[in-house]
Design an enzyme around this catalytic site. Structure first.
Site, PDB file in Angstrom:
ATOM      1  N   PHE A 178      89.647 -11.826 -22.633  1.00 18.98           N
ATOM      2  CA  PHE A 178      89.536 -11.131 -21.342  1.00 18.98           C
ATOM      3  C   PHE A 178      89.178  -9.666 -21.605  1.00 18.98           C
ATOM      4  O   PHE A 178      89.094  -9.225 -22.756  1.00 18.98           O
ATOM      5  CB  PHE A 178      90.866 -11.233 -20.578  1.00 18.98           C
ATOM      6  CG  PHE A 178      91.973 -10.423 -21.195  1.00 18.98           C
ATOM      7  CD1 PHE A 178      92.667 -10.890 -22.306  1.00 18.98           C
ATOM      8  CD2 PHE A 178      92.327  -9.178 -20.679  1.00 18.98           C
ATOM      9  CE1 PHE A 178      93.674 -10.136 -22.895  1.00 18.98           C
ATOM     10  CE2 PHE A 178      93.340  -8.423 -21.262  1.00 18.98           C
ATOM     11  CZ  PHE A 178      94.011  -8.907 -22.366  1.00 18.98           C
ATOM     12  N   GLY A 179      88.998  -8.948 -20.524  1.00 22.74           N
ATOM     13  CA  GLY A 179      88.806  -7.492 -20.604  1.00 22.74           C
ATOM     14  C   GLY A 179      87.674  -7.102 -21.552  1.00 22.74           C
ATOM     15  O   GLY A 179      86.570  -7.656 -21.504  1.00 22.74           O
TER      16      GLY A 179
ATOM     17  N   ASP B 279     101.738  -1.730 -22.194  1.00 21.76           N
ATOM     18  CA  ASP B 279     100.612  -1.001 -21.619  1.00 21.76           C
ATOM     19  C   ASP B 279      99.618  -0.683 -22.729  1.00 21.76           C
ATOM     20  O   ASP B 279     100.006  -0.174 -23.786  1.00 21.76           O
ATOM     21  CB  ASP B 279     101.097   0.284 -20.949  1.00 21.76           C
ATOM     22  CG  ASP B 279     100.257   0.563 -19.717  1.00 21.76           C
ATOM     23  OD1 ASP B 279     100.137  -0.331 -18.874  1.00 21.76           O
ATOM     24  OD2 ASP B 279      99.693   1.669 -19.621  1.00 21.76           O
TER      25      ASP B 279
ATOM     26  N   THR C 170     104.203  -8.877 -16.487  1.00 21.55           N
ATOM     27  CA  THR C 170     102.784  -8.508 -16.493  1.00 21.55           C
ATOM     28  C   THR C 170     102.057  -9.235 -15.371  1.00 21.55           C
ATOM     29  O   THR C 170     102.458 -10.330 -14.979  1.00 21.55           O
ATOM     30  CB  THR C 170     102.116  -8.867 -17.857  1.00 21.55           C
ATOM     31  OG1 THR C 170     100.714  -8.578 -17.780  1.00 21.55           O
ATOM     32  CG2 THR C 170     102.285 -10.332 -18.228  1.00 21.55           C
TER      33      THR C 170
END
Ligand code: ITT
Length: 193
Positions: free
Chosen positions: A146-147, A70, A11
């Protein structure tokens, strides 16, 4: 036979690696971080993307027990957007952009969908799928993770992922559940010793 420390997570995202490692440590397993640049295909199905990634990476790491993952965030009120485009959408409009798109939308339901691929050997692999339902908050909350963590509240909690410690997020999250399943599979099949 591979050793317990001979498992690789491919990753480019350090947070994903840290979360996955924490789950593996609960099982006495450890993960190695590998960042291999693979040409990303744009496809409307996460499963096609993960199989493509697994195939491409196996050309480089064919003798290794490796994992790729994913993930996408699918928002009902936005007809599944950003979904497979999550990475691009996060980089371009971020959490604030999503909240703006959702102004006036009362149905806040959303889910994270994650696919993990465990590459065994000789083009033999196992795919795992996990979906975690939740809601999009009305504002960004929390500083961890995160994100899209500051705007996603998993079902069963009143906190966003970003208001949780890494270990608490792992108890609720798509990645936590995914890597639990992968770790159990590795141990039950005695893929490492
Ligand atoms: P890879 O190198 O592993 O592909 P990535 O960051 O591109 O790392 P994904 O394609 O799996 O990861 O995820 C797409 C985007 O979805 C990612 O950039 C984040 O913005 C978001 N995302 C994924 N997992 C998340 C999580 O646990 N919490 C919040 N956002 C997440």
């Amino acid at each position: 036979m591979r050793e317990v420390n001979d498992i690789y997570f491919v990753t480019g995202n350090r947070h994903k690696f840290e979360e996955a490692s924490e789950i593996f440590s609960r099982y006495g397993l450890s993960l190695n971080w590998v960042n291999v640049d693979v040409e990303e295909i744009q496809n409307d199905s996460l499963i096609d993307v993960i199989i493509w990634k697994g195939y491409e990476i196996s050309k480089i790491l064919s003798d290794k027990l490796f994992i790729v993952e994913d993930t996408g965030l699918f928002i009902k009120g936005l007809n599944g957007f950003p979904g497979v485009y999550s990475s691009y959408v996060y980089k371009s409009i971020g959490c604030k952009g999503i909240l703006r798109l959702m102004e006036g939308i009362d149905d806040r339901s959303a889910y994270f969908l994650s696919y993990g691929l465990l590459y065994l050997k000789d083009n033999v692999f196992k795919v795992f799928r996990v979906k975690v339902d939740g809601y999009i908050s009305y504002e960004e909350r929390g500083v961890h993770g995160f994100g899209f963590d500051p705007i996603f509240i998993p079902k069963g909690s009143d906190k966003t992922y970003a208001e949780m410690s890494l270990s608490l997020k792992n108890d609720f999250s798509h990645r936590g559940k995914l890597f639990n399943r992968i770790a159990k599979y590795i141990l039950s099949r005695r893929l490492v010793e």
